[in-house]
Write a protein that holds these residues in place. Sequence first.
Motif, PDB file in Angstrom:
ATOM      1  N   UNK A 557       0.846  -1.189   0.000  1.00 48.47           N
ATOM      2  CA  UNK A 557       0.000   0.000   0.000  1.00 48.47           C
ATOM      3  C   UNK A 557       0.878   1.233   0.000  1.00 48.47           C
ATOM      4  N   UNK A 558       0.715   2.091  -1.023  1.00 49.38           N
ATOM      5  CA  UNK A 558       1.488   3.328  -1.126  1.00 49.38           C
ATOM      6  C   UNK A 558       0.705   4.462  -0.474  1.00 49.38           C
ATOM      7  N   UNK A 559       1.389   5.203   0.401  1.00 46.78           N
ATOM      8  CA  UNK A 559       0.744   6.273   1.149  1.00 46.78           C
ATOM      9  C   UNK A 559       1.036   7.635   0.523  1.00 46.78           C
ATOM     10  N   UNK A 560       0.163   8.586   0.783  1.00 44.17           N
ATOM     11  CA  UNK A 560       0.357   9.949   0.305  1.00 44.17           C
ATOM     12  C   UNK A 560      -0.746  10.838   0.818  1.00 44.17           C
ATOM     13  N   UNK A 561      -0.698  12.086   0.440  1.00 43.16           N
ATOM     14  CA  UNK A 561      -1.719  13.059   0.820  1.00 43.16           C
ATOM     15  C   UNK A 561      -2.294  13.676  -0.453  1.00 43.16           C
ATOM     16  N   UNK A 562      -3.573  13.959  -0.433  1.00 42.39           N
ATOM     17  CA  UNK A 562      -4.241  14.556  -1.585  1.00 42.39           C
ATOM     18  C   UNK A 562      -4.647  15.982  -1.264  1.00 42.39           C
ATOM     19  N   UNK A 563      -4.210  16.890  -2.105  1.00 46.40           N
ATOM     20  CA  UNK A 563      -4.592  18.298  -1.963  1.00 46.40           C
ATOM     21  C   UNK A 563      -5.267  18.741  -3.249  1.00 46.40           C
ATOM     22  N   UNK A 564      -6.355  19.457  -3.097  1.00 41.07           N
ATOM     23  CA  UNK A 564      -7.082  19.909  -4.285  1.00 41.07           C
ATOM     24  C   UNK A 564      -6.350  21.020  -5.018  1.00 41.07           C
ATOM     25  N   UNK A 565      -5.314  21.602  -4.394  1.00 41.81           N
ATOM     26  CA  UNK A 565      -4.620  22.728  -5.009  1.00 41.81           C
ATOM     27  C   UNK A 565      -3.207  22.387  -5.469  1.00 41.81           C
ATOM     28  N   UNK A 566      -2.713  21.197  -5.126  1.00 48.07           N
ATOM     29  CA  UNK A 566      -1.357  20.801  -5.488  1.00 48.07           C
ATOM     30  C   UNK A 566      -1.371  19.505  -6.290  1.00 48.07           C
ATOM     31  N   UNK A 567      -0.462  19.396  -7.255  1.00 50.70           N
ATOM     32  CA  UNK A 567      -0.366  18.205  -8.089  1.00 50.70           C
ATOM     33  C   UNK A 567       0.292  17.072  -7.303  1.00 50.70           C
ATOM     34  N   UNK A 568      -0.387  15.927  -7.167  1.00 49.38           N
ATOM     35  CA  UNK A 568       0.205  14.807  -6.441  1.00 49.38           C
ATOM     36  C   UNK A 568       1.285  14.112  -7.258  1.00 49.38           C
ATOM     37  N   UNK A 569       2.114  13.333  -6.584  1.00 52.20           N
ATOM     38  CA  UNK A 569       3.159  12.544  -7.244  1.00 52.20           C
ATOM     39  C   UNK A 569       2.548  11.232  -7.713  1.00 52.20           C
ATOM     40  N   UNK A 570       2.444  11.050  -9.031  1.00 55.63           N
ATOM     41  CA  UNK A 570       1.825   9.854  -9.612  1.00 55.63           C
ATOM     42  C   UNK A 570       2.854   8.864 -10.143  1.00 55.63           C
ATOM     43  N   UNK A 571       4.127   9.147  -9.995  1.00 59.35           N
ATOM     44  CA  UNK A 571       5.177   8.305 -10.556  1.00 59.35           C
ATOM     45  C   UNK A 571       5.076   6.875 -10.031  1.00 59.35           C
ATOM     46  N   UNK A 572       5.095   5.909 -10.959  1.00 56.82           N
ATOM     47  CA  UNK A 572       5.066   4.499 -10.601  1.00 56.82           C
ATOM     48  C   UNK A 572       3.683   3.916 -10.431  1.00 56.82           C
ATOM     49  N   UNK A 573       2.636   4.750 -10.473  1.00 52.86           N
ATOM     50  CA  UNK A 573       1.274   4.251 -10.281  1.00 52.86           C
ATOM     51  C   UNK A 573       0.711   3.670 -11.573  1.00 52.86           C
TER      52      UNK A 573
END
Length: 622
Positions: A557-573
């Motif tokens: 399970x890969x963890x992260x945070x989601x912000x509506x104003x910032x681009x998330x890191x999608x690398x490797x997904x």
Amino acid sequence: MNNKVQIEPLAFIKWLLMSLIAILAWQTINIQVVNREVYQTQTESMVVSTKNVHADRGRILDRNGNVFADNVSDSANNYSRLFLQGKLASQLIGKVGHDGKGSMGLELTFDEKLRGVSGLRVGVKDLYTRSREVAKAEPGMSLVLTIDKNIQEIVERELKDGVEEFDAKSASAVVVEPYTGEILAMASYPTFDPNSKTQGVGRMSKNDIVSMSYEPGSTFKVITAAAAIENKVVDPARVYENEGKCWKWNPKSEKICDTHIYGDMDMSEAMVQSSNIVFAKIADEVGADRLYHMARSFGFGMPTSEFFAGEENGRLLKPYELKRDDRTLKTMGFGHAVSVTPIQMAMAYAAVANGGVLMEPMIVREWRNAQDSVIEKRLPTPVRRVISESTASTIRSMLYRVVNSGTAKKVVSKKIPDVLFGGKTGTAEKFNQETQKYDRDHQVASFIGLAPVEDTRYVCLVLVDDPQGKHVGGLTAGPIFRRIMEGIYYNPETSPLSHNLAQVKSQNPCDVEFMGLTVDGAKKLADDKGCKVTFVGEGNRVMSQNVDGTGDAGIVLSLGNVSASRMPDLNGLSLRDAMEIMGNIRVNVEYEGKGRVVAQSPKPEEELRKGTICKLTLKERG
């Protein structure tokens, strides 16, 4: 005196002989001249008999050689038709009447080819009975269909379960191979048993996929989008700002409404949320002529094939009819003011799936003679190019978002997570001819899906007539579509991913969805299911999940945070996981390639602005 007595007997004898001769002469004339034909027929019937020689009716088989219809005879040489698969595909196959002729379905459509030609045997009766065959019987040809018996079974099972679950009047489905137009399954429920001598047929014999005409509702928005994009009338990225719940274009107009207030929307977001308002505005800008010609080009308003008995045309208003008032064209934009058949809708979506080419639906694969040699083979038939590959690709990306984050979330499958669906829901109120109004209590719910959304293997339309309780397509037809696809992918006879079946076990404790859960929620679910999980990365929410690649059973399970104003890191997904994240942010996504994300724009943590388009590059591992 004695002489006189002797003369009288001689005269009598002479008279008698002359009378007999006269009688015989008359009888000869009567037989040979006056009633010659009558006596000739009677004579011939005493010495000559004729008998028709039975011609075997051709069999009907599926694409893999499974027999649907064959012939049987009893001890008295009475022949009858036997349907070996019982109810399976009965509305498509049809039935044979008591006279040995096809009375419905394909048995009727192809009766002449299937029936063959009877022979003739002549017999002469004297001291012995002798006969000879003067005309040899010619067996009928056997029909091989494009139907796959295994897929047909899956479809009919899920339709039956769906009708019972949603307490619906009926349900129908068709599965199409989009690049060839081959029909792999076509069914409606309830159905009938063609072997029964007592069951009434009636409504159950109708093949609704070709004979039912209905208003498509929101599934037609794909056609409106195609007309707008192909004619370069509306840029897909154009934002319709501050859309309310209802729209009135003048003080006297009847308003057009959405189910919710969605705010700013571009075409893709309007497709995701199924906004009637936005698509009414798009249709208005496209105009009557261009929308009509696009719909006509997709095949609406006309039969799709000459081989479907009872096929309806549907109804497509002409441009001048669409211009009679200022409302009809707008409502056509979201699937009202037009009637279609399920097969027309399925083939239209198949064109979107295959890159823009409308195909003729194929039900006949080949014809074989009595020696089982192929004597006629049908090839895929392109009708016309309807839209460009670019337009088709843009629409497919919209359809993916509909499933990923829109009205069809219930379609996403946990059993086959690597199969990325695309599709569109539709819910149309039935038009009441008596009141001349739409009836809110009676709907036709539908879903048309692409599996997978890119390099599509199957296009499947599911239609539920008058579901109770849950009315909308996303909660009725959508789940039936999902279960049909799961059945196909899990069946080793039909699955295009049979090599992956070992990894997707129904008893696997990790066959659960962790996406979107908090760390604590994921831990609790894993403990409850007995699934081993490993967390990687930082953050408080699960962003993606993958099978443990080290060989140990479990999930990473890969963890992260989601912000509506910032681009998330999608690398490797995977594409699915990346789209799941972006769907929560409501940002349009364009992608190219297959596999996992290797590049993205904007870059991680960059600020997101209104109208931003996220571009992803994917690549296979290795």
